[in-house]
Design a protein around this motif. Structure first.
Motif, PDB file in Angstrom:
ATOM      1  N   GLY A 195      -4.206  16.733 -14.603  1.00  0.00           N
ATOM      2  CA  GLY A 195      -4.828  17.849 -13.902  1.00  0.00           C
ATOM      3  C   GLY A 195      -4.676  17.789 -12.402  1.00  0.00           C
ATOM      4  O   GLY A 195      -4.933  18.782 -11.711  1.00  0.00           O
ATOM      5  N   ASN A 196      -4.262  16.622 -11.844  1.00  0.00           N
ATOM      6  CA  ASN A 196      -4.157  16.479 -10.395  1.00  0.00           C
ATOM      7  C   ASN A 196      -2.723  16.371  -9.897  1.00  0.00           C
ATOM      8  O   ASN A 196      -2.500  16.414  -8.688  1.00  0.00           O
ATOM      9  N   ILE A 197      -1.746  16.205 -10.796  1.00  0.00           N
ATOM     10  CA  ILE A 197      -0.374  15.987 -10.357  1.00  0.00           C
ATOM     11  C   ILE A 197       0.170  17.182  -9.594  1.00  0.00           C
ATOM     12  O   ILE A 197       0.980  17.043  -8.672  1.00  0.00           O
ATOM     13  N   GLY A 198      -0.314  18.385  -9.944  1.00  0.00           N
ATOM     14  CA  GLY A 198       0.148  19.576  -9.240  1.00  0.00           C
ATOM     15  C   GLY A 198      -0.393  19.689  -7.833  1.00  0.00           C
ATOM     16  O   GLY A 198       0.115  20.488  -7.032  1.00  0.00           O
ATOM     17  N   LEU A 199      -1.460  18.935  -7.506  1.00  0.00           N
ATOM     18  CA  LEU A 199      -2.037  18.995  -6.166  1.00  0.00           C
ATOM     19  C   LEU A 199      -1.320  18.092  -5.169  1.00  0.00           C
ATOM     20  O   LEU A 199      -1.627  18.141  -3.977  1.00  0.00           O
ATOM     21  N   LEU A 200      -0.406  17.243  -5.647  1.00  0.00           N
ATOM     22  CA  LEU A 200       0.309  16.340  -4.746  1.00  0.00           C
ATOM     23  C   LEU A 200       1.255  17.134  -3.842  1.00  0.00           C
ATOM     24  O   LEU A 200       1.961  18.049  -4.297  1.00  0.00           O
ATOM     25  N   ASP A 201       1.264  16.766  -2.580  1.00  0.00           N
ATOM     26  CA  ASP A 201       2.168  17.403  -1.626  1.00  0.00           C
ATOM     27  C   ASP A 201       3.478  16.611  -1.617  1.00  0.00           C
ATOM     28  O   ASP A 201       3.597  15.581  -0.942  1.00  0.00           O
ATOM     29  N   LEU A 202       4.459  17.071  -2.377  1.00  0.00           N
ATOM     30  CA  LEU A 202       5.751  16.395  -2.494  1.00  0.00           C
ATOM     31  C   LEU A 202       6.826  17.038  -1.634  1.00  0.00           C
ATOM     32  O   LEU A 202       8.002  16.677  -1.744  1.00  0.00           O
ATOM     33  N   LYS A 203       6.440  17.932  -0.764  1.00  0.00           N
ATOM     34  CA  LYS A 203       7.417  18.595   0.095  1.00  0.00           C
ATOM     35  C   LYS A 203       7.991  17.587   1.100  1.00  0.00           C
ATOM     36  O   LYS A 203       7.257  16.939   1.834  1.00  0.00           O
ATOM     37  N   GLY A 204       9.291  17.485   1.132  1.00  0.00           N
ATOM     38  CA  GLY A 204       9.957  16.576   2.065  1.00  0.00           C
ATOM     39  C   GLY A 204       9.957  15.127   1.633  1.00  0.00           C
ATOM     40  O   GLY A 204      10.478  14.267   2.351  1.00  0.00           O
ATOM     41  N   VAL A 205       9.374  14.811   0.485  1.00  0.00           N
ATOM     42  CA  VAL A 205       9.319  13.423   0.009  1.00  0.00           C
ATOM     43  C   VAL A 205      10.656  13.075  -0.642  1.00  0.00           C
ATOM     44  O   VAL A 205      11.126  13.787  -1.540  1.00  0.00           O
ATOM     45  N   ASP A 206      11.267  11.995  -0.180  1.00  0.00           N
ATOM     46  CA  ASP A 206      12.560  11.567  -0.720  1.00  0.00           C
ATOM     47  C   ASP A 206      12.409  10.667  -1.940  1.00  0.00           C
ATOM     48  O   ASP A 206      13.276  10.650  -2.814  1.00  0.00           O
ATOM     49  N   ALA A 207      11.356   9.869  -1.966  1.00  0.00           N
ATOM     50  CA  ALA A 207      11.159   8.947  -3.090  1.00  0.00           C
ATOM     51  C   ALA A 207       9.674   8.656  -3.220  1.00  0.00           C
ATOM     52  O   ALA A 207       8.903   8.751  -2.260  1.00  0.00           O
ATOM     53  N   ALA A 208       9.266   8.320  -4.428  1.00  0.00           N
ATOM     54  CA  ALA A 208       7.885   7.928  -4.713  1.00  0.00           C
ATOM     55  C   ALA A 208       7.911   6.562  -5.397  1.00  0.00           C
ATOM     56  O   ALA A 208       8.787   6.299  -6.230  1.00  0.00           O
ATOM     57  N   VAL A 209       6.940   5.721  -5.023  1.00  0.00           N
ATOM     58  CA  VAL A 209       6.830   4.391  -5.614  1.00  0.00           C
ATOM     59  C   VAL A 209       5.418   4.238  -6.160  1.00  0.00           C
ATOM     60  O   VAL A 209       4.434   4.458  -5.443  1.00  0.00           O
ATOM     61  N   VAL A 210       5.328   3.911  -7.442  1.00  0.00           N
ATOM     62  CA  VAL A 210       4.031   3.742  -8.103  1.00  0.00           C
ATOM     63  C   VAL A 210       3.801   2.239  -8.309  1.00  0.00           C
ATOM     64  O   VAL A 210       4.664   1.550  -8.874  1.00  0.00           O
ATOM     65  N   ALA A 211       2.657   1.727  -7.837  1.00  0.00           N
ATOM     66  CA  ALA A 211       2.345   0.294  -7.907  1.00  0.00           C
ATOM     67  C   ALA A 211       1.481   0.010  -9.128  1.00  0.00           C
ATOM     68  O   ALA A 211       0.449   0.649  -9.337  1.00  0.00           O
ATOM     69  N   PHE A 212       1.913  -0.950  -9.923  1.00  0.00           N
ATOM     70  CA  PHE A 212       1.145  -1.441 -11.067  1.00  0.00           C
ATOM     71  C   PHE A 212       1.003  -2.956 -10.923  1.00  0.00           C
ATOM     72  O   PHE A 212       1.995  -3.664 -10.703  1.00  0.00           O
ATOM     73  N   LEU A 213      -0.206  -3.460 -11.077  1.00  0.00           N
ATOM     74  CA  LEU A 213      -0.441  -4.904 -11.059  1.00  0.00           C
ATOM     75  C   LEU A 213      -0.671  -5.458 -12.453  1.00  0.00           C
ATOM     76  O   LEU A 213      -0.750  -6.670 -12.626  1.00  0.00           O
ATOM     77  N   ASN A 214      -0.801  -4.573 -13.430  1.00  0.00           N
ATOM     78  CA  ASN A 214      -0.926  -4.985 -14.824  1.00  0.00           C
ATOM     79  C   ASN A 214       0.458  -4.946 -15.453  1.00  0.00           C
ATOM     80  O   ASN A 214       1.089  -3.895 -15.545  1.00  0.00           O
ATOM     81  N   SER A 215       0.953  -6.123 -15.900  1.00  0.00           N
ATOM     82  CA  SER A 215       2.314  -6.185 -16.443  1.00  0.00           C
ATOM     83  C   SER A 215       2.463  -5.392 -17.741  1.00  0.00           C
ATOM     84  O   SER A 215       3.578  -5.034 -18.114  1.00  0.00           O
ATOM     85  N   ARG A 216       1.347  -5.108 -18.428  1.00  0.00           N
ATOM     86  CA  ARG A 216       1.396  -4.326 -19.668  1.00  0.00           C
ATOM     87  C   ARG A 216       1.145  -2.844 -19.365  1.00  0.00           C
ATOM     88  O   ARG A 216       0.237  -2.217 -19.902  1.00  0.00           O
ATOM     89  N   SER A 217       1.956  -2.302 -18.482  1.00  0.00           N
ATOM     90  CA  SER A 217       1.764  -0.911 -18.050  1.00  0.00           C
ATOM     91  C   SER A 217       3.010  -0.072 -18.280  1.00  0.00           C
ATOM     92  O   SER A 217       3.247   0.898 -17.564  1.00  0.00           O
ATOM     93  N   ALA A 218       3.817  -0.437 -19.266  1.00  0.00           N
ATOM     94  CA  ALA A 218       5.058   0.300 -19.497  1.00  0.00           C
ATOM     95  C   ALA A 218       4.786   1.764 -19.857  1.00  0.00           C
ATOM     96  O   ALA A 218       5.441   2.676 -19.340  1.00  0.00           O
ATOM     97  N   ALA A 219       3.805   1.980 -20.732  1.00  0.00           N
ATOM     98  CA  ALA A 219       3.500   3.364 -21.134  1.00  0.00           C
ATOM     99  C   ALA A 219       2.986   4.177 -19.955  1.00  0.00           C
ATOM    100  O   ALA A 219       3.396   5.333 -19.743  1.00  0.00           O
ATOM    101  N   HIS A 220       2.094   3.603 -19.164  1.00  0.00           N
ATOM    102  CA  HIS A 220       1.575   4.313 -17.999  1.00  0.00           C
ATOM    103  C   HIS A 220       2.679   4.595 -16.985  1.00  0.00           C
ATOM    104  O   HIS A 220       2.721   5.667 -16.370  1.00  0.00           O
ATOM    105  N   ALA A 221       3.576   3.619 -16.810  1.00  0.00           N
ATOM    106  CA  ALA A 221       4.677   3.825 -15.875  1.00  0.00           C
ATOM    107  C   ALA A 221       5.592   4.950 -16.350  1.00  0.00           C
ATOM    108  O   ALA A 221       6.059   5.778 -15.551  1.00  0.00           O
ATOM    109  N   ARG A 222       5.831   5.001 -17.644  1.00  0.00           N
ATOM    110  CA  ARG A 222       6.706   6.051 -18.185  1.00  0.00           C
ATOM    111  C   ARG A 222       6.108   7.436 -17.940  1.00  0.00           C
ATOM    112  O   ARG A 222       6.816   8.367 -17.513  1.00  0.00           O
TER     113      ARG A 222
END
Length: 634
Positions: free
Chosen positions: A525-552
């Motif tokens: 419900g919040n992904i559409g509110l992100l301001d991605l204008k002019g953004v070249d790349a996005a990096v998502v940080a996970f500290l839980n190694s069992r986060s493959a599904a969330h990362a996908r």
């Protein structure tokens, strides 16, 4: 885990009791033991010049105890001279007391104190008279003087006189004999100690013996050199300003500086009292105090760091506690021996696992790893102390090194505690908030590094380690991020948000424009509110190694929100995590980085985005059914 501590505590109490009860035996042995450490280098030097062992030991011991005897004789002579001159200083002392009394009399202090004391005494005397009033019938009787006469034989008289005089000489003789035999049998004693410990720990025992000999021997030798370099100017200075028996005070200063912390104060107090007695004014007292203070500053800040430094391996608090303990155990001589004896205990704790607690309690080495220490401070909600520790680290290293080696590992400890369920929600929020505050506190350091990067790019300065960092640090060469914009997001929680903030700060150091967003922004419900204008790349940080599904799902939502966007995953792992690393194609990401440095390099790379793969879920299977049905129909 608690059981081994009980016999250890009983052992310590038992050893302390034995040392206390047998101090008349153990004290000379301890002195001989330390003198053996101090004289062993001299014997070794003579042996290297082809001198046989026995003559080398005899010459070394003779020279050492001749020096000690000469020192004691000079001190005794000076004390005798001082005792004869003390009555001549009585007048000056009375004059100073009278002047102090007159100064107090002007303000009425002396009179008020004297009046209060007299009134208290009168009340006490009055109460005593009322409670003990004699009856008229009882006549006071004078007490009869009683004199006790003891009859002593000639043998008893000789015993009372000779034994106290002979006891110090007997102790000194015992110490000399023990030192000689220890130096002669040094190799044999070493072999017996190794045999007692066991052949399986031969390497550890050898290292412990070498470490103890080096630390104690160097401490005693360097402390003697430092004290001598302190005592000679003190003697000359006291003689120049006119303090009697300057040689005595210099010698006492030499000995008393072996006593930690309070020794120099006692060495200064005695000449100050004498200066107060011999001169009618106060100028001599001030000159004496200035001389000692100046020598303390020179000795502590110049001579000791140059010759000796802090190589005992003891913490300042341990030195104080050791001084109190050994003084209670063995008296004034134990106070002098406290530091070298405690050094031996620290060496024992450093090399023998059963006594490791001694090194933890008394040593000066950090007992917590830097990232564990940071985690504790963040968990306690104290980002200010964490910032101080970080600034010490950053005096010689880069900010990216601090985050990859200390910051991210500290957050990983927090994430592990969260997964184990031992961290409450309040603690998790406090940890994340403290980490965010730490990043904010390091903005100034980040700005300094960014300015240095710009100077290097302009060619005004040769590239080199920031803030004086040494070349030994293997810091990766990070690319220039000028003209690029990246978005850093937390993956699943507040701790991930803190990791994203660290990454964003390093990107800004490299000249890129970095934005941060909370993990809540990845919700559907919040992904559409992100301001991605002019953004070249996005990096998502996970500290839980069992986060493959969330990362996908995070990669898919970001790529759908802006087609052509490069999306990477920051997934650092603890050192003890031996699981297989996450593959970028498994989560449809452009890259997967295990450190902030790798994330910066991959995030600033000039590469095209990986296209979003078609999903292979239930909806795709539904779409294929009509085609299959049509084929069958045909």
């Amino acid at each position: 885990m608690v059981r081994p501590a009980i016999p250890t505590a009983f052992t310590l109490v038992g050893v302390t009791a034995v040392l206390y009860l047998g101090r008349e035996v153990f004290l000379p042995l301890a002195v001989a033991f330390l003198l053996t450490f101090a004289l062993a280098p001299m014997v070794s030097a003579m042996r290297k010049r082809s001198l046989p062992k026995l003559p080398a030991v005899i010459i070394t011991v003779a020279l050492a105890f001749m020096a000690i005897g000469l020192f004691s004789f000079l001190v005794a002579t000076q004390v005798s001279t001082l005792a004869q001159n003390i009555p001549t200083y009585q007048y000056n002392i009375l004059e100073k007391v009278r002047s102090l009394k007159e100064m107090g009399a002007n303000g009425g202090i002396i009179e008020r104190l004297s009046g209060a004391v007299e009134r208290v005494g009168a009340e006490l005397e009055k109460g005593t008279r009322q409670t003990s009033t004699p009856t008229p019938e009882a006549e006071p009787r004078e007490p009869l003087p009683v004199e006790i006469v003891t009859r002593q034989t000639t043998i008893d008289t000789l015993k009372n006189v000779i034994v106290p005089l002979a006891s110090p000489f007997a102790t000194a003789g015992l110490i000399i004999v023990v030192v000689i035999f220890m130096l002669l049998e040094r190799e044999d004693l070493r072999d017996r100690f190794i045999r007692l410990v066991g052949y399986s720990d031969l390497h550890r025992t050898t290292e412990a013996l070498q470490d103890a000999g080096k630390r104690v021997g160097r401490y005693l030798l360097m402390q003697l050199v430092v004290n001598t370099s302190y005592a000679i100017p003190i003697t000359i200075g006291l003689w120049l300003i006119g303090i009697p028996n300057a040689l005595l005070w210099g010698m006492l200063a030499l000995v008393l500086r072996f006593v930690p912390y309070i020794g120099p104060a006692i060495a200064m107090l005695l000449p100050l009292l004498l200066a107060l007695a011999i001169a009618p004014g106060w100028s001599l007292v001030l000159w004496t105090a200035a001389l000692f203070i100046l020598m303390e500053l020179v000795s502590n800040n110049i001579v000791e760091p140059w010759l000796y430094g802090s190589r005992t391996g003891l913490s300042p608090l341990a030195i104080i506690v050791a001084a109190i303990f050994w003084t209670w155990l063995w008296g004034p001589l134990g106070l002098v021996l406290s530091t070298p004896l405690t050094v031996c205990l620290v060496v024992l704790g450093r090399h023998v696992p059963q006594f490791a607690f001694l090194d933890v309690l008394l040593g000066n080495e950090p007992v917590l790893e830097p990232h564990t220490r940071l985690y504790q401070r963040l968990l306690a909600g104290d980002p200010d102390e964490a910032t101080d520790n970080a600034e010490e680290f950053l005096e010689e290293r880069y900010l990216v090194d601090y985050y990859d080696r200390i910051g991210i590992p500290a957050l990983l400890l927090g994430e592990q505690d969260r997964q184990r369920g031992v961290m409450s929600d309040e603690q998790r929020r406090k940890l994340a908030a403290s980490a965010q505050a730490l990043v904010s506190n390091l903005d100034e350091v980040a700005q300094e590094e960014e300015d240095e990067e710009e100077e290097d790019a302009d060619g005004k300065q040769e590239p080199g380690p920031a803030n004086g960092a040494t070349e030994e640090i293997d810091t990766p060469d990070l690319p220039d991020g000028d003209g690029k914009t990246l978005l850093c997001l937390g993956g699943r929680g507040e701790i991930d948000d803190a990791a994203a903030a660290m990454l964003a700060q390093i990107l800004e150091v490299q000249g890129a424009a970095a934005k941060t967003a909370s993990h809540l922004a990845l919700e559907s419900g919040n992904i559409g509110l992100l301001d991605l204008k002019g953004v070249d790349a996005a990096v998502v940080a996970f500290l839980n190694s069992r986060s493959a599904a969330h990362a996908r799902y995070a990669v898919r939502r970001l790529k759908r929100a802006k087609p052509g966007l490069r999306v990477g995953i920051l997934l650092p792992k603890p050192e003890d995590d031996d699981s297989a690393p996450m593959k970028a194609d498994a989560v449809n990401a452009d890259f997967v980085a295990e450190s902030i440095a790798e994330a910066v390099i991959s995030g600033l790379a000039d590469q095209k985005a990986v296209p979003l793969k078609a999903t292979t879920g239930r909806l795709s299977r539904k779409r294929t059914r009509p085609k299959a049905a049509a084929t069958a129909k045909a």
